[in-house]
Design a protein around this motif. Sequence first.
Motif, PDB file in Angstrom:
ATOM      1  N   GLU A 216      14.034  -3.551  -6.964  1.00 48.50           N
ATOM      2  CA  GLU A 216      13.148  -2.856  -6.224  1.00 48.50           C
ATOM      3  C   GLU A 216      12.433  -3.708  -5.041  1.00 48.50           C
ATOM      4  OE1 GLU A 216      10.364  -0.059  -7.862  1.00 48.50           O
ATOM      5  OE2 GLU A 216      12.186   1.394  -8.247  1.00 48.50           O
ATOM      6  N   ARG A 217      12.032  -4.658  -5.334  1.00 48.32           N
ATOM      7  CA  ARG A 217      11.122  -5.380  -4.384  1.00 48.32           C
ATOM      8  C   ARG A 217      12.071  -6.037  -3.385  1.00 48.32           C
ATOM      9  NH1 ARG A 217       8.150  -9.762  -6.450  1.00 48.32           N
ATOM     10  NH2 ARG A 217       7.104 -10.033  -4.468  1.00 48.32           N
ATOM     11  N   GLN A 218      13.414  -6.174  -3.716  1.00 45.77           N
ATOM     12  CA  GLN A 218      14.325  -6.905  -2.555  1.00 45.77           C
ATOM     13  C   GLN A 218      14.529  -5.589  -1.448  1.00 45.77           C
ATOM     14  OE1 GLN A 218      17.748  -7.584  -4.964  1.00 45.77           O
ATOM     15  NE2 GLN A 218      16.815  -9.390  -6.001  1.00 45.77           N
ATOM     16  N   THR A 219      14.134  -4.651  -1.368  1.00 45.41           N
ATOM     17  CA  THR A 219      14.112  -3.605  -0.368  1.00 45.41           C
ATOM     18  C   THR A 219      13.561  -4.228   0.734  1.00 45.41           C
ATOM     19  OG1 THR A 219      12.632  -2.319  -1.332  1.00 45.41           O
ATOM     20  CG2 THR A 219      14.844  -1.452  -1.632  1.00 45.41           C
TER      21      THR A 219
ATOM     22  N   TYR B 268      13.603   0.391   6.222  1.00 43.41           N
ATOM     23  CA  TYR B 268      12.858  -0.250   5.064  1.00 43.41           C
ATOM     24  C   TYR B 268      12.458   1.073   4.106  1.00 43.41           C
ATOM     25  CZ  TYR B 268       9.440  -2.491   1.943  1.00 43.41           C
ATOM     26  OH  TYR B 268       8.624  -3.140   0.717  1.00 43.41           O
ATOM     27  N   LEU B 269      11.795   2.138   4.711  1.00 37.50           N
ATOM     28  CA  LEU B 269      11.310   3.478   4.001  1.00 37.50           C
ATOM     29  C   LEU B 269      12.426   4.193   3.623  1.00 37.50           C
ATOM     30  CD1 LEU B 269       8.626   2.525   4.891  1.00 37.50           C
ATOM     31  CD2 LEU B 269       8.300   4.924   5.863  1.00 37.50           C
ATOM     32  N   VAL B 270      13.391   4.230   4.404  1.00 45.12           N
ATOM     33  CA  VAL B 270      14.673   5.088   3.955  1.00 45.12           C
ATOM     34  C   VAL B 270      15.503   4.669   2.775  1.00 45.12           C
ATOM     35  CG1 VAL B 270      16.803   6.402   4.668  1.00 45.12           C
ATOM     36  CG2 VAL B 270      15.029   6.427   6.156  1.00 45.12           C
ATOM     37  N   LEU B 271      15.464   3.191   2.951  1.00 45.68           N
ATOM     38  CA  LEU B 271      16.280   2.283   1.921  1.00 45.68           C
ATOM     39  C   LEU B 271      15.680   2.562   0.526  1.00 45.68           C
ATOM     40  CD1 LEU B 271      18.315   0.516   0.975  1.00 45.68           C
ATOM     41  CD2 LEU B 271      17.164  -1.467   1.715  1.00 45.68           C
ATOM     42  N   TYR B 272      14.250   2.359   0.583  1.00 47.98           N
ATOM     43  CA  TYR B 272      13.479   2.421  -0.564  1.00 47.98           C
ATOM     44  C   TYR B 272      13.417   3.796  -1.200  1.00 47.98           C
ATOM     45  CZ  TYR B 272       9.545   2.059  -3.837  1.00 47.98           C
ATOM     46  OH  TYR B 272       8.912   1.955  -5.046  1.00 47.98           O
ATOM     47  N   PHE B 273      13.265   4.749  -0.379  1.00 49.43           N
ATOM     48  CA  PHE B 273      13.148   6.244  -0.882  1.00 49.43           C
ATOM     49  C   PHE B 273      14.399   6.527  -1.540  1.00 49.43           C
ATOM     50  CE2 PHE B 273       9.485   6.820   2.398  1.00 49.43           C
ATOM     51  CZ  PHE B 273       8.466   6.513   1.125  1.00 49.43           C
ATOM     52  N   SER B 274      15.754   6.172  -0.750  1.00 48.23           N
ATOM     53  CA  SER B 274      17.030   6.587  -1.303  1.00 48.23           C
ATOM     54  C   SER B 274      17.347   5.939  -2.642  1.00 48.23           C
ATOM     55  CB  SER B 274      17.917   6.346  -0.247  1.00 48.23           C
ATOM     56  OG  SER B 274      19.187   6.388  -0.853  1.00 48.23           O
TER      57      SER B 274
ATOM     58  N   ILE C 126      16.871  -6.993 -16.270  1.00 49.98           N
ATOM     59  CA  ILE C 126      17.234  -8.010 -15.267  1.00 49.98           C
ATOM     60  C   ILE C 126      16.336  -8.444 -14.551  1.00 49.98           C
ATOM     61  CG2 ILE C 126      19.827  -7.531 -15.494  1.00 49.98           C
ATOM     62  CD1 ILE C 126      19.536  -6.319 -12.878  1.00 49.98           C
ATOM     63  N   PHE C 127      16.453  -9.778 -14.210  1.00 48.47           N
ATOM     64  CA  PHE C 127      15.388 -10.283 -13.218  1.00 48.47           C
ATOM     65  C   PHE C 127      16.105 -10.953 -12.059  1.00 48.47           C
ATOM     66  CE2 PHE C 127      13.550 -14.199 -11.670  1.00 48.47           C
ATOM     67  CZ  PHE C 127      12.269 -13.554 -11.050  1.00 48.47           C
ATOM     68  N   ALA C 128      15.549 -10.948 -10.886  1.00 42.64           N
ATOM     69  CA  ALA C 128      16.113 -11.384  -9.697  1.00 42.64           C
ATOM     70  C   ALA C 128      14.931 -11.771  -8.801  1.00 42.64           C
ATOM     71  CB  ALA C 128      17.181 -10.891  -9.182  1.00 42.64           C
ATOM     72  N   PRO C 129      14.807 -12.858  -8.028  1.00 39.67           N
ATOM     73  CA  PRO C 129      13.867 -13.003  -6.952  1.00 39.67           C
ATOM     74  C   PRO C 129      13.832 -11.984  -5.887  1.00 39.67           C
ATOM     75  CG  PRO C 129      14.999 -14.977  -7.308  1.00 39.67           C
ATOM     76  CD  PRO C 129      15.725 -14.062  -8.032  1.00 39.67           C
TER      77      PRO C 129
ATOM     78  N   HIS D 261       0.924  -1.140   0.029  1.00 39.71           N
ATOM     79  CA  HIS D 261       0.037  -0.087   0.055  1.00 39.71           C
ATOM     80  C   HIS D 261       0.788   1.241  -0.057  1.00 39.71           C
ATOM     81  CE1 HIS D 261      -3.618  -2.240   0.315  1.00 39.71           C
ATOM     82  NE2 HIS D 261      -2.821  -2.880   1.494  1.00 39.71           N
ATOM     83  N   LEU D 262       1.851   1.258   0.529  1.00 38.86           N
ATOM     84  CA  LEU D 262       2.640   2.622   0.627  1.00 38.86           C
ATOM     85  C   LEU D 262       3.777   2.778  -0.271  1.00 38.86           C
ATOM     86  CD1 LEU D 262       2.587   4.803   3.074  1.00 38.86           C
ATOM     87  CD2 LEU D 262       4.513   3.534   3.980  1.00 38.86           C
ATOM     88  N   LEU D 263       4.514   1.642  -0.363  1.00 45.00           N
ATOM     89  CA  LEU D 263       5.787   1.801  -1.134  1.00 45.00           C
ATOM     90  C   LEU D 263       5.387   1.403  -2.776  1.00 45.00           C
ATOM     91  CD1 LEU D 263       8.659   0.749   1.258  1.00 45.00           C
ATOM     92  CD2 LEU D 263       7.519   2.829   0.739  1.00 45.00           C
ATOM     93  N   LYS D 264       4.837   0.264  -2.800  1.00 43.35           N
ATOM     94  CA  LYS D 264       4.447  -0.050  -4.132  1.00 43.35           C
ATOM     95  C   LYS D 264       5.687  -0.288  -5.130  1.00 43.35           C
ATOM     96  CE  LYS D 264       0.250   2.058  -3.988  1.00 43.35           C
ATOM     97  NZ  LYS D 264      -0.773   3.276  -4.257  1.00 43.35           N
ATOM     98  N   PRO D 265       6.678  -1.007  -4.695  1.00 41.01           N
ATOM     99  CA  PRO D 265       8.026  -1.241  -5.526  1.00 41.01           C
ATOM    100  C   PRO D 265       7.620  -1.805  -6.926  1.00 41.01           C
ATOM    101  CG  PRO D 265       7.767  -2.711  -3.959  1.00 41.01           C
ATOM    102  CD  PRO D 265       6.575  -2.004  -3.543  1.00 41.01           C
TER     103      PRO D 265
END
Lengths: 761, 73
Positions: A397-400, A172-178, A728-731, A98-102
């Motif tokens: 992105e989703r690995q954050t 999590y948030l800081v990592l994602y936003f950065s 590229i792709f990664a899990p 809901h919040l980050l939507k990577p």
Amino acid sequence: MGVTSNRSTGSTGDSLVLQQIPHELAVAVDPAETEAHDRKWTPLKIAIWAGISLLGGLSWVMLAVVRGETVNAIWFVFAAICTYLIGYRFYSNYIEKHLLKPDDRRATPAEYKADGKDFAATDRRVLFGHHFAAIAGAGPLVGPVLAAQMGYLPGTIWIIVGVVLAGAVQDYLVLYFSMRRGGRSLGQMARDELGVVGGTAALIATLVIMIIIVAILALVVVNALAESPWGVFSVGMTIPIALFMGCYLRFFRPGKITEISIIGFVLLIAAIIGGGMIADTEWGSTFFLLDKVTIAWGIIIYGFIAAILPVWLLLAPRDYLSTFMKIGTIGMLAVAIIIIRPEISAPAVSEFASSGTGPVVSGTLFPFLFVTIACGALSGFHALIASGTTPKLIEKERQTRFIGYGGMLMESFVAIMALVAALSIDRGLYFAMNSSPALTGGTIEGAVAFVNGLGMTGVNITPDLLAETAKNVGEESIVSRTGGAPTLAVGLAHIMQQLIGGTSMMSFWYHFAIMFEALFILTAVDAGTRVARFMLQDSLGNFFPKFKNTGWRPGAWAATAIMVAAWGAVLLMGVTDPLGGINTLFPLFGIANQLLAAIALAVCMAIVAKRGLFKYLWVVALPLSFAAVVTIAASFMKIFSTVPAVGYFAQNRAFSGALEAGETSFGTATSVLAMEAVVRNTMVQGVLSIVFVTLAIIVIFTAIQATWKAYRTKANSSSEDPAVQSQIFAPAGLIVTPPEKKLQAEWDALPADKKYTRTGH
Amino acid sequence: MSGGVVGAVKRGARGVAWYLKAMLGEDAYEKYAAHHAARASDPSCAAHEVMTEREFWRDQTDRQDKNPQGRCC
């Protein structure tokens, strides 16, 4: 299967800049498919999660409700792990959705800015380790030890619940936003989101906080090494070992890091064993027997030299050793706690939680528990790491979520283990070690009289226990070894000797633990001084342009000297403090760290508001308001409290009043000189508290203003970098999901020359 | 059966060695070289000079000198 790369409509509403890529494979699993997998509750999945919930619930009941005479440490481990799993699976998933939507169709900075050096896509499991090693230091090991005086329950609840709702969310948030901003630093994001006033306040706060944190970490090392010839020798030996490793890597075999780390580790162990032998000799025990002030000066001089030496000579090899020791020791402690399962006889909540008169750190549970335990539950310092190296190395992105949220859960687990180790030793011993010399007189008799005089039920320490424990760990005395590190070392030695070696190995394990903590504190001192120096040079550069050039030697040395002088002064103040040192300064460390967290969360709140996600703003507002209330309340108590043990200025008034009245001793200060020192120290500490709280209030206020403005104007803007198509792709997580497995197999089947496409320059 | 076990142990040991090396950053040059190899075919990138292994490791620590990163508390 998956999302083909030439379809766009990014879920964040950004239109992706698309380019055709030379293969037809998807770079992300179709979000609908991930969602479907998430929602499909097979009987096995239900059984697993029911099991986790039941075990977690049972553990919490054992800790919080049953509270027998003793509690087994295994319940701490289960309560923590089960709560983490539930928090990770459900809460971080909620934040992600809901919040980050990577969007894995977007390239990360590691992909679109790839240079093979600073920006390089890194395997998520490796990056998890890197990130964890960068965030976990001495903090989660020391804070919980000091907070153990309030009983085991308050600290346990705060560490576990705090990390799920606050600490891991912040990381999590800081990592994602950065990451969405090309790896921008927290300071830059603060300027972007909060404007000049908020941004400048955040920058100054960061610099001051850095100085305080370095000073207090150094104080922990000083307290651990003072009057300990063994500790001084073995920790001192880490310097020549690191120099040797640095030269080996620079001139002899560049890049052979694992090899030299193993050699370094063997040398470290030899230094610990050798330290024991040397401390047994006549000359060794006198030559390496140093008092606190000498060691403090030693660390100040070391800090200056280390920070101006090139990184390859001292810092880099120390980093390798420290990573090696960190992962190894923490893993070893976890295994030992699970196998030994020590019984804990501390009360769930001690009398000091409400009276606030505890000798270890003064103040009541609220707010002081929440500032004593900062790292492990919520640590603002992580925001600097999460907006530093890590966002530049994220592959997808989703690995954050796994790295940011998951990494912090790991640190929290370290804090729980430190708490268990501190609680597993005799309660009387705990207080004898952690009460300041001003209270115990530094002697066994004094400590026994003081601890037994505290009137705690079930605590009756004997002189024999203190003497025997000191002998077992190879120290002259363990009375008033404040700072948390020695207590943790005794706890770790106590647990490890049951697993390997018995009592005769206790002294080895004790010094192993001291070495392990000193290693990464000294690395943090070195690195912190360097970072602070760059920040200072950057600021000075606005007035004297020459300082901007960080390669200019005189400028670099001058800026380093200023920074070392700043933390060195605080360190010396703590070392010579007639009131004890750790007990007066540690709250400042916690407050500083939590204020930084409040600043980081305030920046995150402004970002979320500007994205127009008001419905989910509470995810950030909840930890932010808690951190703000705790730190502002604690600061106000430190500034305005009329209880001398709590309020810096109350203490100041009491002592200056006594001086005016012509008294020559007051409280724990036995001379006029000592009384004057208290007056000086409390003034500095009080002023620092005012500076911190003012800066934090400015930052939080500007963040609320930015949030309100975004709400009023129904803003939907973003300061993110433009979207670039990923190739590229990664899990995403540790465990590869079935849809990811399927897509991964398609990628694996690609011919090698097609797997990497050229992006970035 | 025992062959399977030996194989699994070997794979496990290789995995541990890989992880340890990656954690300490020993694979940094390999990654750097791979990054450049992948771009070698692109004429617009040909101008980049690729560092030798020795140069790379020196450059790596020297870059840390210019851009220090904090360690956590």
